[in-house]
Design a protein around this motif. Structure first.
Motif, PDB file in Angstrom:
ATOM      1  N   ALA A  74       0.835  -1.203   0.000  1.00 52.60           N
ATOM      2  CA  ALA A  74       0.000   0.000   0.000  1.00 52.60           C
ATOM      3  C   ALA A  74       0.866   1.248   0.000  1.00 52.60           C
ATOM      4  CB  ALA A  74      -0.924  -0.010   1.212  1.00 52.60           C
ATOM      5  N   TYR A  75       1.919   1.246   0.821  1.00 47.32           N
ATOM      6  CA  TYR A  75       2.798   2.411   0.879  1.00 47.32           C
ATOM      7  C   TYR A  75       3.505   2.630  -0.455  1.00 47.32           C
ATOM      8  CZ  TYR A  75       6.533   5.564   2.294  1.00 47.32           C
ATOM      9  OH  TYR A  75       7.398   6.627   2.382  1.00 47.32           O
ATOM     10  N   GLU A  76       3.965   1.550  -1.072  1.00 48.18           N
ATOM     11  CA  GLU A  76       4.656   1.667  -2.350  1.00 48.18           C
ATOM     12  C   GLU A  76       3.729   2.232  -3.424  1.00 48.18           C
ATOM     13  OE1 GLU A  76       6.867  -1.162  -5.681  1.00 48.18           O
ATOM     14  OE2 GLU A  76       6.150  -2.019  -3.804  1.00 48.18           O
ATOM     15  N   LEU A  77       2.503   1.759  -3.450  1.00 52.67           N
ATOM     16  CA  LEU A  77       1.538   2.274  -4.423  1.00 52.67           C
ATOM     17  C   LEU A  77       1.243   3.752  -4.164  1.00 52.67           C
ATOM     18  CD1 LEU A  77      -0.924  -0.765  -4.478  1.00 52.67           C
ATOM     19  CD2 LEU A  77       0.616  -0.070  -6.329  1.00 52.67           C
ATOM     20  N   GLU A  78       1.110   4.133  -2.901  1.00 50.30           N
ATOM     21  CA  GLU A  78       0.889   5.544  -2.569  1.00 50.30           C
ATOM     22  C   GLU A  78       2.023   6.419  -3.093  1.00 50.30           C
ATOM     23  OE1 GLU A  78       0.520   5.652   1.616  1.00 50.30           O
ATOM     24  OE2 GLU A  78      -1.585   4.986   1.647  1.00 50.30           O
ATOM     25  N   GLN A  79       3.246   5.950  -2.944  1.00 52.99           N
ATOM     26  CA  GLN A  79       4.384   6.756  -3.386  1.00 52.99           C
ATOM     27  C   GLN A  79       4.454   6.853  -4.905  1.00 52.99           C
ATOM     28  OE1 GLN A  79       5.958   8.614  -1.092  1.00 52.99           O
ATOM     29  NE2 GLN A  79       4.347   7.617   0.097  1.00 52.99           N
ATOM     30  N   ASN A  80       3.961   5.827  -5.608  1.00 42.29           N
ATOM     31  CA  ASN A  80       3.853   5.943  -7.062  1.00 42.29           C
ATOM     32  C   ASN A  80       2.889   7.063  -7.447  1.00 42.29           C
ATOM     33  OD1 ASN A  80       5.617   3.850  -7.837  1.00 42.29           O
ATOM     34  ND2 ASN A  80       4.055   2.301  -7.502  1.00 42.29           N
ATOM     35  N   VAL A  81       1.802   7.163  -6.686  1.00 46.50           N
ATOM     36  CA  VAL A  81       0.828   8.229  -6.930  1.00 46.50           C
ATOM     37  C   VAL A  81       1.450   9.592  -6.649  1.00 46.50           C
ATOM     38  CG1 VAL A  81      -1.404   9.171  -6.256  1.00 46.50           C
ATOM     39  CG2 VAL A  81      -1.078   6.689  -6.381  1.00 46.50           C
ATOM     40  N   VAL A  82       2.098   9.715  -5.502  1.00 48.33           N
ATOM     41  CA  VAL A  82       2.724  10.989  -5.131  1.00 48.33           C
ATOM     42  C   VAL A  82       3.772  11.383  -6.166  1.00 48.33           C
ATOM     43  CG1 VAL A  82       4.175  12.121  -3.399  1.00 48.33           C
ATOM     44  CG2 VAL A  82       2.264  10.677  -2.666  1.00 48.33           C
ATOM     45  N   LYS A  83       4.526  10.425  -6.642  1.00 49.92           N
ATOM     46  CA  LYS A  83       5.594  10.717  -7.599  1.00 49.92           C
ATOM     47  C   LYS A  83       5.025  11.283  -8.898  1.00 49.92           C
ATOM     48  CE  LYS A  83       9.948   8.795  -9.261  1.00 49.92           C
ATOM     49  NZ  LYS A  83      10.744   9.650  -8.364  1.00 49.92           N
ATOM     50  N   LEU A  84       3.929  10.685  -9.379  1.00 50.15           N
ATOM     51  CA  LEU A  84       3.340  11.214 -10.600  1.00 50.15           C
ATOM     52  C   LEU A  84       2.753  12.600 -10.381  1.00 50.15           C
ATOM     53  CD1 LEU A  84       1.480   9.714 -13.449  1.00 50.15           C
ATOM     54  CD2 LEU A  84       0.203  11.393 -12.120  1.00 50.15           C
ATOM     55  N   MET A  85       1.978  12.781  -9.316  1.00 47.39           N
ATOM     56  CA  MET A  85       1.359  14.085  -9.084  1.00 47.39           C
ATOM     57  C   MET A  85       2.410  15.166  -8.911  1.00 47.39           C
ATOM     58  SD  MET A  85      -1.885  13.568  -9.301  1.00 47.39           S
ATOM     59  CE  MET A  85      -2.702  14.961  -8.505  1.00 47.39           C
ATOM     60  N   ARG A  86       3.502  14.838  -8.256  1.00 46.98           N
ATOM     61  CA  ARG A  86       4.571  15.819  -8.109  1.00 46.98           C
ATOM     62  C   ARG A  86       5.292  16.032  -9.436  1.00 46.98           C
ATOM     63  NH1 ARG A  86       5.922  18.111  -3.844  1.00 46.98           N
ATOM     64  NH2 ARG A  86       8.046  18.457  -4.574  1.00 46.98           N
ATOM     65  N   GLY A  87       5.348  15.009 -10.277  1.00 47.88           N
ATOM     66  CA  GLY A  87       5.935  15.182 -11.597  1.00 47.88           C
ATOM     67  C   GLY A  87       5.140  16.172 -12.431  1.00 47.88           C
ATOM     68  N   VAL A  88       3.821  16.053 -12.395  1.00 50.07           N
ATOM     69  CA  VAL A  88       2.974  17.012 -13.112  1.00 50.07           C
ATOM     70  C   VAL A  88       3.149  18.408 -12.522  1.00 50.07           C
ATOM     71  CG1 VAL A  88       0.606  17.632 -13.692  1.00 50.07           C
ATOM     72  CG2 VAL A  88       1.304  15.231 -13.741  1.00 50.07           C
ATOM     73  N   LEU A  89       3.229  18.490 -11.196  1.00 53.44           N
ATOM     74  CA  LEU A  89       3.428  19.785 -10.545  1.00 53.44           C
ATOM     75  C   LEU A  89       4.751  20.412 -10.971  1.00 53.44           C
ATOM     76  CD1 LEU A  89       2.364  21.848  -8.493  1.00 53.44           C
ATOM     77  CD2 LEU A  89       3.511  20.548  -6.692  1.00 53.44           C
ATOM     78  N   GLN A  90       5.802  19.607 -11.102  1.00 53.44           N
ATOM     79  CA  GLN A  90       7.095  20.130 -11.546  1.00 53.44           C
ATOM     80  C   GLN A  90       7.011  20.646 -12.979  1.00 53.44           C
ATOM     81  OE1 GLN A  90       9.808  20.624  -9.603  1.00 53.44           O
ATOM     82  NE2 GLN A  90       8.419  19.936  -7.983  1.00 53.44           N
ATOM     83  N   CYS A  91       6.272  19.946 -13.828  1.00 44.89           N
ATOM     84  CA  CYS A  91       6.085  20.426 -15.201  1.00 44.89           C
ATOM     85  C   CYS A  91       5.439  21.807 -15.204  1.00 44.89           C
ATOM     86  CB  CYS A  91       5.218  19.447 -15.992  1.00 44.89           C
ATOM     87  SG  CYS A  91       5.977  17.848 -16.335  1.00 44.89           S
ATOM     88  N   ILE A  92       4.420  21.966 -14.380  1.00 37.68           N
ATOM     89  CA  ILE A  92       3.706  23.246 -14.315  1.00 37.68           C
ATOM     90  C   ILE A  92       4.595  24.336 -13.733  1.00 37.68           C
ATOM     91  CG2 ILE A  92       1.772  24.421 -13.206  1.00 37.68           C
ATOM     92  CD1 ILE A  92       0.209  21.783 -13.444  1.00 37.68           C
ATOM     93  N   MET A  93       5.392  23.997 -12.726  1.00 30.53           N
ATOM     94  CA  MET A  93       6.230  25.014 -12.095  1.00 30.53           C
ATOM     95  C   MET A  93       7.303  25.532 -13.039  1.00 30.53           C
ATOM     96  SD  MET A  93       6.585  23.667  -8.150  1.00 30.53           S
ATOM     97  CE  MET A  93       7.447  25.156  -7.619  1.00 30.53           C
ATOM     98  N   ARG A  94       7.625  24.782 -14.067  1.00 32.54           N
ATOM     99  CA  ARG A  94       8.563  25.276 -15.081  1.00 32.54           C
ATOM    100  C   ARG A  94       7.909  26.303 -16.003  1.00 32.54           C
ATOM    101  NH1 ARG A  94      13.013  21.583 -16.395  1.00 32.54           N
ATOM    102  NH2 ARG A  94      13.184  20.006 -14.750  1.00 32.54           N
ATOM    103  N   GLN A  95       6.593  26.443 -15.896  1.00 33.48           N
ATOM    104  CA  GLN A  95       5.877  27.373 -16.780  1.00 33.48           C
ATOM    105  C   GLN A  95       5.070  28.396 -15.983  1.00 33.48           C
ATOM    106  OE1 GLN A  95       3.689  25.031 -19.853  1.00 33.48           O
ATOM    107  NE2 GLN A  95       5.353  25.812 -21.112  1.00 33.48           N
ATOM    108  N   LEU A  96       5.586  28.792 -14.844  1.00 30.98           N
ATOM    109  CA  LEU A  96       4.857  29.752 -14.025  1.00 30.98           C
ATOM    110  C   LEU A  96       4.716  31.109 -14.701  1.00 30.98           C
ATOM    111  CD1 LEU A  96       6.101  29.030 -10.389  1.00 30.98           C
ATOM    112  CD2 LEU A  96       3.982  28.324 -11.502  1.00 30.98           C
TER     113      LEU A  96
END
Length: 703
Positions: A74-96
């Motif tokens: 369960a923890y590993e799956l949660e971190q996969n989710v967090v990693k993707l959501m933060r990846g999208v957030l990083q993409c957006i932060m490059r275009q502030l």
């Protein structure tokens, strides 16, 4: 050793399916999913949908864990989710810089990109080489950021990232008037690259704003600085336009299967159950086939008659695609989820059986959801003559990660591994539940003791400004200035919310700022902003319409409270009595009904326990000039002179930027103004209208 339960074994099979069809493609560095093994492009919308099954599996393992290994999974799956959501957030932060520009310009060239490089989070195509302006893509990221945070995931790490999310809310809050390219990325049906108002974008933006409003992005460990805010008036604008558009999807698309995402899971953006049912029936009756639903009528995507060498069609070509539109199994996964949320076992069973019949069986035994089914080239004429009679062939991505994810999610819910509330912790599924009747509370304030005596002579209860202390009454423009500070971040070049007037939904709340309660008068009462506020008959009509609007549109907890000031301008010419129009209105308010709304009059202090009160937590931590101004405001004695409208007053923090730019495009030097703002530079005084000394004193605490 304890044996596994049937639920644990079944969950393991779903994990294997998700691992082989979705997670195996996740980039180990950025966490993003590519569109296909041959393409490094990562679409924001597709990535968010693809990770939903992983999030659902993590929740199911938490709920049904048999062993410590299950908790670890369960923890590993949660971190996969967090990693993707933060990846999208990083993409957006490059275009502030684009977020900042788009808040003011609403131009397609200033919009966030729709897709990024899977390995680097960098952009992959130019600003004009793709239909990047897709409000629904940004909105669905924000919606699930809210839902996942509410479920206990920790996605946002720093205050800077909180400010980014807050500014993304400003990015989407005007979706009701932004023409974008929609969830199919090509704009209007002719594929000429023309953006249009899309119901799916408006609905997803409304859902995201409602979900995030008042949410602490740090979860249970957060403080006042990590709470984000949305304005109720922007949400309601989206709702009004959405209700007027549906069941139509846009100007060119009379019906679109993508609207399923806003009338049901995940957005639940429509509050009128009749509109929901009509829209769903339109989609099923006009778009459903033997293999799923086509996206919209005369959709030429991947049909045999489409010319793949051209991105756009000629208008005359659309007739060629009639009756041969590709059918997408994806939309049956939406209908399965819809059946689960509305409690229709018959609908769930029907579409699960239909979907099972068209899944593709892989060599390893896995059953996957293909992207679409198309008519074979040699059977086009037969299909045109007799629609839905020809056996179609699967085409495109197999599996379509977006569809595969929703398929797994539907199975987990249908088989009892999850309850609907576990993937909807913010309770958006109750949007169509009837709301109780609204009672609008009205507090009548007298500018002077003499006016109070006149009101009492006519049997009207009122208070003076001094009597409502410690509640502070301010004009609505002060609230606009306060909200203009929300989300400002000099380090990231973010200037916060564009200065805009606050509507009646916003001014009908109490606001708590630094342990002090504020009440704000409606916008139409502010004569310094709107000269018609000096017209008594206009004030009466505006009050009537605002009360009616509040009665039909109020959706938050607590009653709306309207503060109605009676000033010297509302007296007769000889100042010996109240203007007859104002007197008639006040008596109707006392009677309990006005403008079709139920009304209750009383003192402001009496309404504190029954009203909606918003805590502007972002003001608790402010240390700049706005905080200094509020400190002056709160410590000001009752008879103190009015704060000067110069550098020491409110003008000091009007919607402008400081040297050398403060992040607003095109502004340089002291006193530079934001686009679309008409505020004067700080070194110029603002003249106060000469409406009499008493009227000026009435607003002394507001400017």
């Amino acid at each position: 050793m304890r044996s596994r339960s049937n639920s644990g074994v079944k969950l393991d099979s779903y994990v294997r399916m998700v691992q082989k069809t979705i997670l195996c493609y996740q980039d180990p560095v950025t966490g993003l999913f590519p569109a296909s093994p041959d393409s490094p492009h990562a679409w924001v919308r597709d990535n968010v949908y693809s990770i939903l099954s992983v999030w659902a599996l993590s929740l199911a393992y938490r709920k049904n864990a048999d062993r410590d290994e299950d908790k670890a999974k369960a923890y590993e799956l949660e971190q996969n989710v967090v990693k993707l959501m933060r990846g999208v957030l990083q993409c957006i932060m490059r275009q502030l810089d684009k977020v900042e520009k788009f808040k003011y310009s609403k131009r397609t060239s200033d919009s966030l990109h729709a897709k990024y490089n899977t390995h680097t989070c960098a952009t992959v195509v130019g600003d004009h080489e793709w239909g990047h302006l897709q409000v629904d893509a940004t909105s669905i990221f924000l919606l699930f950021l809210a839902q996942m945070t509410a479920s206990g995931l920790h996605i946002v790490y720093t205050k800077d990232e909180v400010d980014v999310v807050q500014n993304l809310m400003f990015y989407i809050e005007a979706a009701y008037k932004v023409a974008d390219f929609g969830m199919w990325e090509r704009g209007d049906k002719t594929n000429q690259g023309i953006p249009e108002i899309n119901a799916s974008s408006i609905g997803m933006a409304k859902a995201a704003l409602e979900a995030l409003d008042g949410l602490n992005l740090f979860g249970a460990k957060g403080g006042p600085e990590s709470v984000v805010h949305a304005l109720a008036d922007d949400v309601q604008h989206c709702q009004s336009i959405l209700n007027s558009v549906l069941p139509r999807a846009s100007t060119s698309k009379e019906v679109d299967a993508g609207v399923l995402s806003i009338i049901s899971y995940p957005a639940f953006a429509v509050e009128d159950i009749d509109i929901v049912n009509i829209t769903k029936e339109e989609i099923i009756s006009k778009l459903q086939g033997r293999y799923g639903c086509c996206r919209f009528l005369r959709d030429g995507h991947k049909t045999p008659k489409e010319d793949p060498s051209r991105l756009y069609y000629e208008s005359s070509e659309l007739k060629l695609f009639e009756n041969i539109e590709c059918e997408w199994p994806l939309f049956w996964t939406y209908l399965i989820l819809d059946g689960i949320f509305i409690g229709s076992e018959e609908q769930v069973q029907e579409y699960r059986e239909a979907l099972d019949g068209i899944l593709i069986k892989q060599p390893d035994g896995l059953r996957v959801v293909p992207e679409l089914y198309s008519v074979p080239a040699d059977k086009v004429d037969e299909e045109c003559l007799n629609p839905h009679s020809v056996e179609r062939v699967p085409m495109g991505k197999c599996p379509l990660k977006w569809g595969q994810s929703l398929y797994v999610l539907g199975n987990l819910l249908a088989e009892g591994f999850l309850a609907p509330g576990e993937i909807d912790p913010l309770n958006r599924r109750f949007s169509t539940v009837p709301k109780p009747d609204v009672v609008v509370q009205v507090s009548i304030l007298a500018e002077t003791e003499e006016i109070k005596q006149l009101l009492q002579k006519h049997g009207i209860k009122a208070e003076t400004m001094e009597e409502v202390h410690p509640i502070r009454v301010q004009p609505s423009r002060v609230l606009s200035h306060i909200y203009a500070r929300l989300g400002r971040n000099q380090r990231l070049g973010l200037t916060g919310r564009p200065y805009r007037r606050i509507g009646v939904l916003g001014t009908s709340k109490f606001y708590k700022i630094r342990n002090t309660i504020f009440s704000f008068t409606p916008q139409f009462m502010d004569h310094q902003q709107f000269y018609l506020a000096l017209d008594i008959h206009m004030i009466v009509e505006m009050l009537r319409s605002d009360l009616s609007y509040l009665c039909s549109r109020w959706r938050v907890t607590g009653r709306p409270t309207v503060t109605f000031p009676v000033s010297q301008a509302m007296l007769t010419d000889d100042h010996k009595d109240l203007n007859p129009a104002v007197l008639a209105v006040l008596k109707k308010l006392q009677d309990g009904y006005f403008g079709g709304a139920r009304v209750q009059t009383g003192k402001l202090s009496e309404f504190l326990t029954t009203s909606c009160c918003a805590h502007l937590t972002f003001m608790d931590c402010e240390v700049d000039d706005l905080a200094e101004y509020l400190d002056q405001l709160l410590s000001m004695p009752k008879e103190s002179p009015k704060i000067s409208a110069t550098k020491g007053g409110l003008n000091r923090f009007r919607c402008r930027q400081k040297d050398p730019g403060d992040g607003v495009p095109g502004a340089q030097g002291q006193g530079a103004q934001h686009p679309q703002c008409s505020h004067v530079p700080p070194h110029q005084a603002v003249p106060v209208p000469s409406a009499g000394p008493q009227l000026g004193r009435f607003w002394e605490s507001g400017l």
